[in-house]
Scaffold this motif. Structure first.
Motif, PDB file in Angstrom:
ATOM      1  N   THR A  14      68.577 -39.900-117.786  1.00 15.20           N
ATOM      2  CA  THR A  14      66.815 -39.158-118.045  1.00 15.20           C
ATOM      3  C   THR A  14      66.368 -39.595-116.574  1.00 15.20           C
ATOM      4  OG1 THR A  14      65.697 -41.331-118.247  1.00 15.20           O
ATOM      5  CG2 THR A  14      66.472 -39.969-120.147  1.00 15.20           C
ATOM      6  N   ALA A  15      66.494 -41.383-115.849  1.00 21.21           N
ATOM      7  CA  ALA A  15      66.639 -40.582-114.607  1.00 21.21           C
ATOM      8  C   ALA A  15      66.813 -39.527-113.611  1.00 21.21           C
ATOM      9  CB  ALA A  15      66.704 -42.140-113.622  1.00 21.21           C
ATOM     10  N   GLN A  16      67.956 -39.754-113.450  1.00 23.98           N
ATOM     11  CA  GLN A  16      68.852 -38.615-112.876  1.00 23.98           C
ATOM     12  C   GLN A  16      68.629 -37.152-113.446  1.00 23.98           C
ATOM     13  OE1 GLN A  16      73.644 -38.649-113.380  1.00 23.98           O
ATOM     14  NE2 GLN A  16      73.070 -40.686-113.810  1.00 23.98           N
ATOM     15  N   ASN A  17      68.008 -36.386-114.430  1.00 17.26           N
ATOM     16  CA  ASN A  17      67.454 -35.870-114.690  1.00 17.26           C
ATOM     17  C   ASN A  17      65.816 -35.890-114.428  1.00 17.26           C
ATOM     18  OD1 ASN A  17      69.448 -35.312-116.636  1.00 17.26           O
ATOM     19  ND2 ASN A  17      68.138 -36.512-118.254  1.00 17.26           N
ATOM     20  N   ALA A  18      64.728 -37.145-113.627  1.00 20.91           N
ATOM     21  CA  ALA A  18      64.369 -36.896-113.443  1.00 20.91           C
ATOM     22  C   ALA A  18      63.965 -36.423-111.756  1.00 20.91           C
ATOM     23  CB  ALA A  18      63.654 -38.394-113.253  1.00 20.91           C
ATOM     24  N   LEU A  19      65.129 -37.587-111.589  1.00 20.34           N
ATOM     25  CA  LEU A  19      65.483 -37.072-109.760  1.00 20.34           C
ATOM     26  C   LEU A  19      65.761 -35.365-109.995  1.00 20.34           C
ATOM     27  CD1 LEU A  19      65.942 -37.815-106.855  1.00 20.34           C
ATOM     28  CD2 LEU A  19      68.335 -38.266-107.220  1.00 20.34           C
ATOM     29  N   HIS A  20      66.774 -35.561-110.615  1.00 21.61           N
ATOM     30  CA  HIS A  20      67.143 -33.802-110.234  1.00 21.61           C
ATOM     31  C   HIS A  20      65.757 -32.588-110.706  1.00 21.61           C
ATOM     32  CE1 HIS A  20      72.165 -34.624-111.448  1.00 21.61           C
ATOM     33  NE2 HIS A  20      71.778 -34.645-110.365  1.00 21.61           N
ATOM     34  N   LYS A  21      64.591 -32.884-111.219  1.00 23.12           N
ATOM     35  CA  LYS A  21      63.488 -32.138-111.692  1.00 23.12           C
ATOM     36  C   LYS A  21      62.915 -32.094-110.186  1.00 23.12           C
ATOM     37  CE  LYS A  21      63.652 -29.874-115.101  1.00 23.12           C
ATOM     38  NZ  LYS A  21      64.032 -28.522-114.677  1.00 23.12           N
ATOM     39  N   ALA A  22      62.708 -33.433-109.638  1.00 24.13           N
ATOM     40  CA  ALA A  22      61.551 -33.823-108.397  1.00 24.13           C
ATOM     41  C   ALA A  22      62.701 -33.006-107.005  1.00 24.13           C
ATOM     42  CB  ALA A  22      61.512 -35.117-107.953  1.00 24.13           C
ATOM     43  N   ALA A  66      72.035 -52.589-106.508  1.00 23.02           N
ATOM     44  CA  ALA A  66      70.506 -52.185-106.283  1.00 23.02           C
ATOM     45  C   ALA A  66      70.902 -51.488-105.370  1.00 23.02           C
ATOM     46  CB  ALA A  66      69.570 -53.187-106.649  1.00 23.02           C
ATOM     47  N   GLU A  67      71.377 -52.366-103.977  1.00 26.46           N
ATOM     48  CA  GLU A  67      71.554 -51.204-102.589  1.00 26.46           C
ATOM     49  C   GLU A  67      72.333 -49.907-103.000  1.00 26.46           C
ATOM     50  OE1 GLU A  67      72.718 -55.000-100.397  1.00 26.46           O
ATOM     51  OE2 GLU A  67      70.968 -54.441 -99.332  1.00 26.46           O
ATOM     52  N   THR A  68      73.513 -50.437-103.805  1.00 28.33           N
ATOM     53  CA  THR A  68      74.473 -48.921-103.992  1.00 28.33           C
ATOM     54  C   THR A  68      73.915 -48.000-104.804  1.00 28.33           C
ATOM     55  OG1 THR A  68      76.586 -50.818-104.231  1.00 28.33           O
ATOM     56  CG2 THR A  68      76.722 -49.059-104.873  1.00 28.33           C
ATOM     57  N   LEU A  69      73.226 -48.047-105.165  1.00 23.78           N
ATOM     58  CA  LEU A  69      72.514 -47.286-106.335  1.00 23.78           C
ATOM     59  C   LEU A  69      71.180 -46.790-105.352  1.00 23.78           C
ATOM     60  CD1 LEU A  69      72.322 -46.339-109.445  1.00 23.78           C
ATOM     61  CD2 LEU A  69      70.137 -47.556-109.326  1.00 23.78           C
ATOM     62  N   THR A  70      70.672 -47.169-104.677  1.00 18.97           N
ATOM     63  CA  THR A  70      69.724 -47.207-103.848  1.00 18.97           C
ATOM     64  C   THR A  70      70.474 -45.891-102.655  1.00 18.97           C
ATOM     65  OG1 THR A  70      67.893 -48.758-103.630  1.00 18.97           O
ATOM     66  CG2 THR A  70      67.430 -47.392-101.897  1.00 18.97           C
ATOM     67  N   SER A  71      71.074 -46.368-101.594  1.00 27.80           N
ATOM     68  CA  SER A  71      72.221 -45.063-100.835  1.00 27.80           C
ATOM     69  C   SER A  71      73.447 -44.482-101.513  1.00 27.80           C
ATOM     70  CB  SER A  71      73.228 -46.330 -99.618  1.00 27.80           C
ATOM     71  OG  SER A  71      73.807 -47.088-100.730  1.00 27.80           O
ATOM     72  N   GLU A  72      73.596 -44.073-102.901  1.00 28.15           N
ATOM     73  CA  GLU A  72      73.875 -42.838-103.823  1.00 28.15           C
ATOM     74  C   GLU A  72      72.566 -41.611-103.532  1.00 28.15           C
ATOM     75  OE1 GLU A  72      77.059 -45.241-106.273  1.00 28.15           O
ATOM     76  OE2 GLU A  72      75.088 -44.735-107.174  1.00 28.15           O
ATOM     77  N   VAL A  73      71.887 -42.460-104.137  1.00 26.90           N
ATOM     78  CA  VAL A  73      70.201 -41.095-103.985  1.00 26.90           C
ATOM     79  C   VAL A  73      70.022 -40.361-102.704  1.00 26.90           C
ATOM     80  CG1 VAL A  73      68.042 -41.253-104.443  1.00 26.90           C
ATOM     81  CG2 VAL A  73      69.398 -42.518-106.497  1.00 26.90           C
ATOM     82  N   ARG A  74      70.161 -41.962-101.760  1.00 29.12           N
ATOM     83  CA  ARG A  74      70.160 -41.548-100.363  1.00 29.12           C
ATOM     84  C   ARG A  74      70.941 -40.916 -99.689  1.00 29.12           C
ATOM     85  NH1 ARG A  74      69.532 -46.871 -97.927  1.00 29.12           N
ATOM     86  NH2 ARG A  74      67.388 -46.723 -98.684  1.00 29.12           N
ATOM     87  N   GLN A  75      72.006 -40.327-100.272  1.00 25.28           N
ATOM     88  CA  GLN A  75      72.913 -39.356 -99.643  1.00 25.28           C
ATOM     89  C   GLN A  75      72.924 -37.789-100.621  1.00 25.28           C
ATOM     90  OE1 GLN A  75      76.505 -40.956-100.252  1.00 25.28           O
ATOM     91  NE2 GLN A  75      76.825 -42.479 -99.265  1.00 25.28           N
ATOM     92  N   GLN A  76      72.042 -38.042-101.903  1.00 26.04           N
ATOM     93  CA  GLN A  76      71.952 -36.798-102.588  1.00 26.04           C
ATOM     94  C   GLN A  76      70.721 -36.199-101.817  1.00 26.04           C
ATOM     95  OE1 GLN A  76      71.492 -36.466-107.387  1.00 26.04           O
ATOM     96  NE2 GLN A  76      71.900 -39.010-107.088  1.00 26.04           N
TER      97      GLN A  76
END
Ligand code: ATP
Ligand code: MG
Ligand code: MG
Length: 143
Positions: A14-22, A66-76
């Motif tokens: 659901t957080a991924q869905n939230a990010l896509h909507k954002a 947590a750092e990996t998760l954050t950098s994956e988002v950064r790439q997205q």
């Protein structure tokens, strides 16, 4: 309408869905700023008090995740102008997110409904519930 959008992200569906909507919303709102935050939780908060005495290594591994998760988002979001992903810590996720939103004058918080927790019967998890309950600005919950 919304100029500063804060996304609460834990890597869950659901957080991924939230990010896509954002991201969609940001693209329709000219000059808006998007920031995705992930709050690091110490092992005891995630896995129980037994881990308070666990080797420092466990904490380090979790911080690295947590750092990996954050950098994956950064790439997205790298293709978007005026967007950032930030790893936060220093307390319970909802409180850290709400304080951050207030301190940096965000005007919308977008959160997933459920997270990485296992009990899926309720509409909201404890983090999303706390955000909705205590936010002073509009909150969008994405399922
Ligand atoms: P619980 O954690 O209460 O067992 P849960 O994991 O199913 O339940 P929440 O943790 O409330 O549910 O997650 C709902 C949403 O809150 C997630 O989709 C995400 O948007 C946000 N969230 C949860 N934890 C974090 C975190 N550590 N950092 C940033 N956002 C988070
Ligand atoms: Mg959770
Ligand atoms: Mg929890």
């Amino acid at each position: 309408m919304f100029n500063k959008i804060l996304v609460a992200y834990d890597g869950s569906e659901t957080a991924q869905n939230a990010l896509h909507k954002a991201i969609e919303m940001k693209m329709t709102l000219k000059d808006s700023y998007l920031e995705v935050v992930h709050v690091f939780q110490v092992a005891s908060a995630v896995l129980g008090d037994a881990l308070l005495t666990a080797p420092v290594m466990v904490q380090d591994d979790l911080y690295e995740a947590a750092e990996t998760l954050t950098s994956e988002v950064r790439q997205q979001i790298a293709h978007l102008p005026f967007a950032a992903a930030t790893l936060l810590d220093g307390g319970p996720p909802a409180k850290v997110i709400l304080d951050y939103a207030e301190e940096h004058q965000f005007d919308l918080i977008i959160s997933g409904s459920r997270g990485l927790g296992t009990f899926k019967e309720l509409l909201l998890g404890s983090v999303s519930y706390e955000i909705v309950q205590h936010a002073k600005i509009p909150v969008l919950i994405v399922k």
